[in-house]
Each structure stands twice: as structure tokens, then as C-alpha cells.
Design an enzyme around this catalytic site. Structure first.
Site, PDB file in Angstrom:
ATOM      1  N   HIS A 282       2.196  -9.127   2.132  1.00 56.25           N
ATOM      2  CA  HIS A 282       2.074  -8.281   0.937  1.00 56.25           C
ATOM      3  C   HIS A 282       3.447  -8.118   0.298  1.00 56.25           C
ATOM      4  O   HIS A 282       4.417  -7.722   0.947  1.00 56.25           O
ATOM      5  CB  HIS A 282       1.498  -6.927   1.367  1.00 56.25           C
TER       6      HIS A 282
ATOM      7  N   MET B 196       8.394  -3.734  -7.790  1.00 55.83           N
ATOM      8  CA  MET B 196       8.543  -2.460  -8.520  1.00 55.83           C
ATOM      9  C   MET B 196       9.640  -2.600  -9.566  1.00 55.83           C
ATOM     10  O   MET B 196      10.683  -3.202  -9.280  1.00 55.83           O
ATOM     11  CB  MET B 196       8.958  -1.348  -7.547  1.00 55.83           C
TER      12      MET B 196
ATOM     13  N   MET C 243      -5.052   2.499  -3.882  1.00 52.13           N
ATOM     14  CA  MET C 243      -3.801   3.097  -3.385  1.00 52.13           C
ATOM     15  C   MET C 243      -4.139   4.375  -2.611  1.00 52.13           C
ATOM     16  O   MET C 243      -4.801   5.273  -3.143  1.00 52.13           O
ATOM     17  CB  MET C 243      -2.861   3.454  -4.533  1.00 52.13           C
TER      18      MET C 243
HETATM   19  C1  DX5 Z   1       3.780   1.523  -1.897  1.00 51.33           C
HETATM   20  C2  DX5 Z   1       3.573   0.051  -1.606  1.00 51.33           C
HETATM   21  C3  DX5 Z   1       3.002  -0.199  -0.251  1.00 51.33           C
HETATM   22  C4  DX5 Z   1       3.941   0.174   0.868  1.00 51.33           C
HETATM   23  C5  DX5 Z   1       3.164   0.366   2.126  1.00 51.33           C
HETATM   24  O1  DX5 Z   1       4.182   1.673  -3.213  1.00 51.33           O
HETATM   25  O2  DX5 Z   1       2.674  -0.503  -2.540  1.00 51.33           O
HETATM   26  O3  DX5 Z   1       2.574  -1.540  -0.119  1.00 51.33           O
HETATM   27  O4  DX5 Z   1       4.930  -0.817   1.060  1.00 51.33           O
HETATM   28  O5  DX5 Z   1       3.999   0.904   3.101  1.00 51.33           O
HETATM   29  P1  DX5 Z   1       3.455   1.935   4.185  1.00 51.33           P
HETATM   30  O6  DX5 Z   1       2.394   1.212   4.978  1.00 51.33           O
HETATM   31  O7  DX5 Z   1       4.668   2.254   4.986  1.00 51.33           O
HETATM   32  O8  DX5 Z   1       2.888   3.115   3.460  1.00 51.33           O
HETATM   33 ZN    ZN Z   2       1.705  -2.484  -2.068  1.00 53.36          ZN
END
Ligand code: DX5
Ligand code: ZN
Length: 215
Positions: free
Chosen positions: A33, A37, A137
């Protein structure tokens, strides 16, 4: 079929990125994944295409792109060139979502739509049959290591109901996912889980991925 697991590279140690990706290569992970950002759509900046190119070169796993950016249409070609197998865009960043989905799929890449915690799944009613993936999310996007939002279970269940029209739909959950909430997420209808800190901050990431696969 066991669920698909996509470790989030955001939680990896970037000082030893090659070791981290090699670990994922020999793991039971299905995807890597990739959290992108822009500091505008979300209040954080992760990494850009040079880093993603390095990951692509090192990885034997397909890449699952999560674009947390304004105007994702501008970057679809570059994501495809950088090896994306899936590109997911935020509903909240796409005024012409139908067109964006089409333009991703026309490149031969799977298209996903991401919903922030406040966005109901019902907004996807008129596009659900054309989607490859919906990403729910379970934290507000922008940072790894946040607390899982419990309302996610019922959201996933609602989405699964809507997906009767599209039985191959991937239902992915991202944010605060761990070995404690994974079972209930799968029972609610999730078939793909993202995990960052639960994997990379664990004592043995390989074992943890294995445990996720056998939840
Ligand atoms: C958050 C990201 C997630 C994050 C997940 O904005 O989209 O993919 O990296 O990390 P964990 O599992 O630590 O919440
Ligand atoms: Zn993510």
C-alpha cells in the site's frame, strides 16, 4: 479465499527501505500500500514519485496506490508509469468521479474510491457497479498510527449490502487496522485490509502478516 493484506509502506523505516521491501517480497502480503499525501488534501506530506520508483524496482508485489491529493486526475499517468496495480482516489477530491474512474480503468489499472470517515457509503450508489474497489477510511487520512473508528464496521456492512450489484468488489479498510479488529472487519464484509503500524511496529512483521492472513 483468505483476505487480501496490503502493508502500508508509510510505516516502514525509510532508512532501510530495500530491507523492508525485501521482507514484504518474501511475506504473504498481497499488495504494498502506497500512501501519497500532498500537504493540501491532508495536513501531511509523505513521499513522491522518486521514492515510489525505488519501491517499484525493489518490489515483487503489486502496488496499491492511495492518493490523498487534490486534483488526482493530474497524476494518474504518472501513477500508472510508476507501477500502480490499483489507484484509489478520494470521493472528496473528485468533482467528476465517474470520469476519473473511467480514465484509471482505461489505462488497464483497477480503480478504487476512498471514503473519509464522515462520507456515507450511499454516495457511491450510482457508480458502485463500475468500481473495482472501495476503500473505507477507518481514521482521518494523513497519518499512520491513529486510533480505529468503531463506526467503520457498520459502514463496511452497508457497503457489502450495496455491493450485491458488484460481487467482485474489493472492500478495503485502512487506518488503525490490527489483529484485534481484523476479524470483525472481515465478518462485516471487508476482504482487503491495510495495516501500517500493526505490521511494521510488531516484533516480527513476517509473522504478523501471516497472522493477518489466517484471521
Ligand atoms: C493514513 C494512511 C494509512 C496509514 C495506515 O492516512 O492512508 O494507509 O498508513 O497506517 P496505520 O495502520 O498505522 O493506521
Ligand atoms: Zn492509505
Amino acid at each position: 479465499m483468505s483476505i487480501l493484506i496490503a502493508p502500508s509502506i508509510l510505516a516502514a523505516d525509510f532508512g532501510t527501505l530495500n530491507t523492508e521491501v525485501e521482507m514484504l517480497n518474501v511475506s504473504d502480503a498481497d499488495y504494498i500500500h502506497i500512501d501519497i499525501m500532498d500537504g493540501v488534501f491532508v495536513p501531511n506530506i509523505s513521499f513522491g514519485f522518486p521514492v515510489i520508483e525505488s519501491i517499484k524496482k525493489l518490489s515483487s508485489k503489486p502496488l496499491d496506490f492511495h492518493l490523498m491529493i487534490q486534483n488526482p486526475d493530474l497524476y494518474i499517468d504518472q501513477c500508472v508509469e510508476s507501477g500502480a496495480a490499483i489507484i484509489s482516489v478520494h470521493y472528496e477530491a473528485c468533482p467528476h468521479l465517474h470520469r476519473t474512474i473511467q480514465s484509471i480503468q482505461q489505462k488497464g489499472v483497477k480503480a478504487g474510491v476512498v471514503l473519509n470517515p464522515h462520507t456515507p457509503v450511499s454516495v457511491l450508489e450510482d457508480v458502485i457497479d463500475m468500481l473495482d474497489l472501495v476503500l473505507i477510511m477507518s481514521v482521518n487520512p494523513g497519518f499512520g498510527g491513529q486510533k480505529f473508528i468503531e463506526n467503520t464496521y457498520q459502514k463496511v456492512a452497508k457497503l457489502q449490502q450495496m455491493a450485491i450489484k458488484n460481487p467482485d468488489l474489493l472492500i478495503e479498510v485502512d487506518g488503525g487496522v490490527n489483529l484485534q479488529n481484523a476479524k470483525q472487519l472481515i465478518e462485516s464484509g471487508a476482504n482487503m485490509l491495510v495495516a501500517g503500524s500493526a505490521i511494521f511496529a510488531s516484533k516480527n512483521p513476517l509473522n504478523t502478516i501471516n497472522e493477518f492472513k489466517s484471521v
